[in-house]
Design a protein around this motif. Structure first.
Motif, PDB file in Angstrom:
ATOM      1  N   GLY A 159      22.895  33.618  25.510  1.00  0.00           N
ATOM      2  CA  GLY A 159      21.865  34.337  24.777  1.00  0.00           C
ATOM      3  C   GLY A 159      20.828  34.930  25.718  1.00  0.00           C
ATOM      4  N   MET A 160      20.401  34.141  26.711  1.00  0.00           N
ATOM      5  CA  MET A 160      19.401  34.644  27.662  1.00  0.00           C
ATOM      6  C   MET A 160      19.952  35.796  28.465  1.00  0.00           C
ATOM      7  SD  MET A 160      16.742  33.197  27.181  1.00  0.00           S
ATOM      8  CE  MET A 160      15.565  32.003  27.499  1.00  0.00           C
ATOM      9  N   LEU A 189      20.736  37.246  21.717  1.00  0.00           N
ATOM     10  CA  LEU A 189      19.935  36.035  21.914  1.00  0.00           C
ATOM     11  C   LEU A 189      19.851  35.223  20.624  1.00  0.00           C
ATOM     12  CD1 LEU A 189      17.925  34.357  23.622  1.00  0.00           C
ATOM     13  CD2 LEU A 189      16.127  35.792  22.711  1.00  0.00           C
ATOM     14  N   GLN A 190      19.497  35.921  19.520  1.00  0.00           N
ATOM     15  CA  GLN A 190      19.312  35.216  18.246  1.00  0.00           C
ATOM     16  C   GLN A 190      20.619  34.564  17.799  1.00  0.00           C
ATOM     17  OE1 GLN A 190      18.148  38.589  16.075  1.00  0.00           O
ATOM     18  NE2 GLN A 190      16.129  38.695  17.031  1.00  0.00           N
ATOM     19  N   SER A 194      18.112  32.371  12.188  1.00  0.00           N
ATOM     20  CA  SER A 194      18.879  33.059  11.152  1.00  0.00           C
ATOM     21  C   SER A 194      18.003  34.052  10.410  1.00  0.00           C
ATOM     22  CB  SER A 194      19.508  32.067  10.187  1.00  0.00           C
ATOM     23  OG  SER A 194      18.545  31.184   9.703  1.00  0.00           O
ATOM     24  N   TYR A 195      16.690  33.759  10.282  1.00  0.00           N
ATOM     25  CA  TYR A 195      15.791  34.731   9.651  1.00  0.00           C
ATOM     26  C   TYR A 195      15.769  36.027  10.447  1.00  0.00           C
ATOM     27  CZ  TYR A 195      11.436  37.109   8.553  1.00  0.00           C
ATOM     28  OH  TYR A 195      10.506  38.056   8.252  1.00  0.00           O
ATOM     29  N   THR A 250      17.739  41.924  10.808  1.00  0.00           N
ATOM     30  CA  THR A 250      18.071  42.811  11.923  1.00  0.00           C
ATOM     31  C   THR A 250      17.712  44.252  11.593  1.00  0.00           C
ATOM     32  OG1 THR A 250      19.884  41.371  12.515  1.00  0.00           O
ATOM     33  CG2 THR A 250      19.913  43.560  13.444  1.00  0.00           C
ATOM     34  N   ASP A 251      18.061  44.653  10.357  1.00  0.00           N
ATOM     35  CA  ASP A 251      17.744  46.038   9.967  1.00  0.00           C
ATOM     36  C   ASP A 251      16.461  46.042   9.169  1.00  0.00           C
ATOM     37  OD1 ASP A 251      21.219  46.366   9.327  1.00  0.00           O
ATOM     38  OD2 ASP A 251      20.088  47.102  11.063  1.00  0.00           O
TER      39      ASP A 251
END
Lengths: 315, 675
Positions: B25-26, B123-124, B155-156, B161-162
């Motif tokens: 993710g990083m 990352l998320q 997850s939020y 995302t959009d």
């Protein structure tokens, strides 16, 4: 697994294939007699299959792989189901692999495939038939499962073989729960096999069709396999009815000496049941499609009542 | 080197997997956007595969403990890996493998756009995976809540995302709100379970004994909290909003794995942390689960958005899982541990199955969305011709979720029905009545699920394309990564369906831990080919034989027909009973296919209809199905919350004399108390 049990299994495989169109012919002939017509003869379904197999198949342009393979899948499912219901003999080798719940599952698999194939071409009647078929099945399948549950609770097993043996050996004892289950089973049989009062099998009016609307696009050998599968389905349901409610005369597999007697018992039961079916169809009228959920809801309720009575009375 | 490998514990591997995901993710945050989809997501899939493989290999080991020097000064992070955690980690790894492989193809287009958020998304995504693994490993309340909150927050961010679209913002807010309300419930439950000792480790909770009142409180709070995350009635409102809003691989992750962490929580609290189970807990979960199942599937049958349909179907399956847990708890409370083990096996099997077939279906809808940019079923159709890979794998998923043999959904349904059937007579007569009624409700839910899934597959993939001006040539099949992910999940569905005895022998370790009994001796007594939970005479099912016989029947029929007759074929126009004019609009729309259900169950839907009058110059018809629980449950709660805050707000007069008066009165009251 002895050789004679295996031979019995093959014998049953062949018997059901030959017997199913004859059963259909008998039911149609009885209907004709009751309606004061002379009828087409007992062997008419065989002639129809012969005719259809010889024709060239015509497929719609946008038929997919699903559409082309569904007749074979449907036929194979029904043949398998007919091969493992104890008709003339119990303790068939196939019965160990499939119990009553799996039998309902196989019938559901066949139904889902034919519904999907009906939606495949994209005509109005196909999706109409698919929608109505799923409407019938969403109440009929739980009702059938609950009828099987009642029988399974009585015989403490979901194996058809054990159910037949338990109920056959109890003599003429009438189980109250099985009485309710029997009425529910009869209603489900009429609904699932596209009989009056749910669906008229000989109708030509498309807007009233349920089962026929799904197979409008099929022709030739595909249609022959589907028609054969429908008659096999009727044979399966009738045999299940005999196995659960009238299991007398069914011998054990491998007992060749008792085979003629059990065959005679089977033919007698099928003849009476076929005549009864024709009588029921002649005396009733087809219901509106809107009333079918009420009819099937009654069947489901009776089946649930059957199993509750079993829990209450223990019988 | 071999010494090192031999001394490598499973808990070390699990911890290393989570650190690897964090590292990926990083890296994604700083890597060039074009490379992320094709390198980092497959790397994440590889990590997931290694995790799943090692969990499968180490499923029967004794519990392993680790303490990390992180966390609070007097409460470091405790980790514990026992059989229950290992099973759910295996679920996480196996499902995440397929979904990450799929994401490698799905997000490739996103990587090529400028100004896209693929860095943050990577990352998320991997933080989400790592936090779910932490939830399964946590052995004290603090680490559990840290991991739980990380899971909710990551997850939020994935769901929103959009976030330029207002509906997605609203869905994300609702999701976060209900997730946090649930988290409060879980936190309070842990607070009750620590029993006043002040030690929040699970080991203390396991050893402690609570009074019946506090045990009930702990159980109800945990059921509320974990149920809110799982999507149990009536806390399910976020599910049909959040799943369609998220990108498809994220929906697959949430539906396939995140809901199962909530199930893990319920199992952990009920069977492990609380020392005794009461019968009415089981009855409550049974009834609530079945109500949730029927609710979910009824709503799924009337949706016209493909992702909302699958979201409601997830609610149904969670209901079935919770009802299975309830049955198991009920039987366990009466000491019938053999049948409780059967019910628990069925439930765990269904949990595993759901991860596979729901993930598969969400991934399939992702490909459909990519190819057609349409989520509304009224504009789809005929996709089997242009997207054969997606259509075939989605067919496997549809047949599996409808509970049809020989796939995996049927095995768990079969086991669950056997559990109902084999349940012995319970002392309470009303409880005894509930068992056959429960079986009837389960059968009804399964049949309705078949209805909803036939609708889903038939309208999206079969028939003719419903949108007239759709450019059919532009619709492309899924790419290679997406195909790999879809085939992985489909293969999982098939294998779980054909070899149930092997799966049950692994699940036995978990049921042995939870109820102290397992099916192993009886299930494997007749060999790996036959599934006989109790004895061969009572119930027996062999999916492999069934499958072989069906294939044999198909092959035999095909060959005999070809040999004795012929295989001649002609293509022509569709027959349609000779009607000359056929348009694609004459097929059923999604609304039309669900109309019988809408009509029969009209009382249970919040139905609003606009019908045209005969004098309308531009007649239009609109009907909308809304969730009735908004009106009955959520709006009253929101209104009462507003009412309370308004009433309390009357204290804020805005004049300094009133505030001085408040301070004076408080001072007098405290003096009176002290003196």
């Amino acid at each position: 697994m002895k050789l004679s049990t295996l031979l019995f299994q093959f014998f049953q495989n062949g018997l059901v294939l030959l017997l199913a169109p004859l059963l259909l012919g008998w039911v149609n002939q009885c209907r004709a007699w009751l309606q004061n017509r002379s009828g087409a003869g007992l062997l008419q379904p065989y002639r129809m299959l012969f005719k259809l197999f010889h024709k060239d198949a015509v497929l719609a342009d946008n038929a997919s792989v699903l559409f082309r393979s569904t007749p074979y899948i449907l036929f194979s499912c029904m043949w398998l189901a007919a091969s493992l219901v104890p008709m003339v003999a119990t303790d068939l080798p196939l019965s160990a692999a499939v119990d009553v719940i799996a039998l309902v599952g196989i019938l559901a698999l066949a139904r889902v495939f034919i519904a999907l194939a009906a939606m495949d071409i994209g005509t109005a009647f196909g999706s109409l038939g698919a929608r109505r078929e799923m409407l019938v099945s969403f109440l009929a399948e739980p009702a059938l499962l609950m009828v099987f549950f009642t029988a399974a609770s009585i015989s403490a097993s979901t194996s058809l073989v054990t159910i037949v043996e338990t109920i056959a050996h109890r003599g003429f004892f009438i189980y109250p729960s099985l009485a309710f289950a029997g009425i529910a089973f009869l209603m489900v049989l009429l609904a699932e096999n596209a009989r009056i009062p749910v669906d008229n099998p000989s109708t030509h009016l498309e807007l009233t069709m349920i089962h026929e609307a799904m197979i409008l696009e099929y022709s030739a050998r595909h249609l022959a396999l589907i028609e054969w599968a429908s008659s096999l389905k009727l044979l399966v349901y009738m045999s299940i009815g005999f196995a659960l409610f009238l299991p007398f005369g069914i011998t054990e597999a491998g007992n060749w000496a008792a085979l003629p007697l059990s065959l005679a018992a089977l033919f007698a039961k099928l003849a009476v049941a076929g005549f009864g079916l024709a009588l029921l169809e002649t005396l009733s009228a087809k219901q509106r499609v809107f009333r079918v959920p009420e009819y099937l809801g009654t069947a489901f309720l009776l089946a649930v009542l059957a199993i509750l009575i079993h829990y209450l009375l223990g019988a | 080197m071999t010494d090192f490998l031999n001394s490598l514990l499973l808990i070390d591997i699990a911890g290393a997997a989570t650190l690897a995901w964090l590292a990926i993710g990083m890296l994604g945050l700083f890597a060039p956007r074009r490379m992320i989809a094709s390198t980092l997501f497959p790397a994440g899939a590889l990590v997931a595969l290694l995790l799943a493989a090692s969990c499968l290999w180490g499923l029967n080991s004794t519990p392993q403990i680790a303490v990390l020097p992180l966390g609070l000064p007097d409460l470091p992070f405790h980790l514990r890996l026992d059989v229950l955690s290992t099973f759910f980690l295996f679920l996480l790894g196996a499902a995440a493998t397929g979904i990450s492989l799929y994401s490698a193809g799905y997000f490739r287009a996103m990587g090529e756009q400028s100004g896209s958020k693929l860095n943050l998304l990577c990352l998320q995504y991997h933080v989400f995976l790592a936090s779910m693994a932490w939830v399964l490993l946590a052995d004290d309340a603090y680490f559990f809540m840290v991991a739980w909150e990380t899971m909710a927050l990551s997850s939020y961010f994935l769901v929103t995302t959009d976030h330029e679209i207002p509906e997605i913002r609203r869905a994300g807010f609702l999701y976060l709100l209900i997730a946090h309300v649930g988290a409060i419930g879980i936190l309070l439950s842990f607070g009750v379970m620590q029993g006043g000792h002040g030690d929040y480790t699970f080991a203390t909770m396991r050893a402690g004994h609570l009074d019946p009142l506090w045990a009930n409180a702990a159980f109800l709070l945990a059921l509320f909290g974990f149920g809110a995350k799982a999507g149990l009635l009536p806390m399910h409102a976020w599910l049909p909003e959040a799943h369609p809003a998220a990108p498809s691989p994220v929906s697959a992750l949430m539906s396939g794995i995140m809901l199962k962490t909530a199930i893990y929580g319920i199992l952990r609290v009920t069977f492990d942390l609380l020392d005794d189970r009461l019968w009415w807990w089981g009855a409550l979960m049974l009834v609530l689960g079945l109500l949730t199942a029927l609710f979910g599937v009824l709503f799924a049958a009337v949706q016209s958005d493909i992702k909302r349909l699958l979201a409601y179907s997830s609610i149904e399956n969670i209901g079935i899982i919770v009802s299975g847990i309830g049955l198991s708890v009920l039987l366990n409370a009466y000491g019938e541990n053999a049948v409780a083990a059967l019910a628990l096996t069925a439930t765990l099997y269904h949990t595993l199955n759901h991860a596979f077939f729901k993930g598969l279906l969400f991934m399939g809808t992702g490909s459909v969305l990519h190819a057609t940019t349409e989520r509304n079923m009224a504009k789809l159709g005929g996709l089997i011709h242009h997207m054969p890979w997606v259509a075939m794998t989605a067919l496997v998923g549809t047949l599996a979720i409808a509970g049809l043999p020989p796939f995996n959904g049927f095995v768990s349904e079969w086991l669950m029905l056997q559990a109902y059937l084999l349940a012995p007579t319970l002392p309470e007569p009303y409880l005894n009545m509930m068992l056959p009624l429960g079986a009837a409700a389960l059968a009804l839910a399964a049949a309705l699920a078949a209805y909803a899934m036939v609708k889903f597959y038939g309208i999206v993939f079969l028939g003719r394309p419903r949108r007239q001006n759709q450019e059919q040539t532009q619709i492309h099949d899924a790419g290679i990564w997406e195909r790999l992910g879809l085939v992985w999940m489909a293969a999982g569905c098939v294998l779980l369906g054909l070899f149930p005895v092997n799966v049950i022998l692994q699940l036995d370790h978990v049921t042995q831990l939870l109820v102290g009994n397992d099916l192993g001796n009886s299930a494997a007594r007749t060999g790996w080919l036959w599934l006989t939970p109790v004895a061969p005479e009572r119930a027996s099912y062999s999916p492999l034989l069934l499958f072989m016989m069906m294939l044999g029947g198909i092959a035999l029929t095909f060959l005999i027909v070809r040999k004795f007759y012929h295989g001649r074929l002609r293509m022509g126009a569709a027959w349609d009973c000779g009607y000359p004019l056929q348009t694609p609009r004459m097929q059923d729309s999604a609304d039309g296919f669900g109309q019988p259900i809408k009509q029969i169950f009209e009382q249970f839907f919040g139905l609003s209809r606009e019908v045209p009058s005969p004098f309308d110059p531009h007649p239009h018809y609109q009907s909308e199905v809304t969730d009735p629980l908004w009106k009955i449950f959520y709006r009253p709660i929101a209104r009462s919350a507003e009412f309370i805050s308004r009433s309390v707000g009357m204290l804020q007069q805005g004049r300094i004399s009133m505030y001085l008066l408040y301070s004076f009165v408080t001072l007098i009251a405290l003096l009176a108390l002290v003196i």
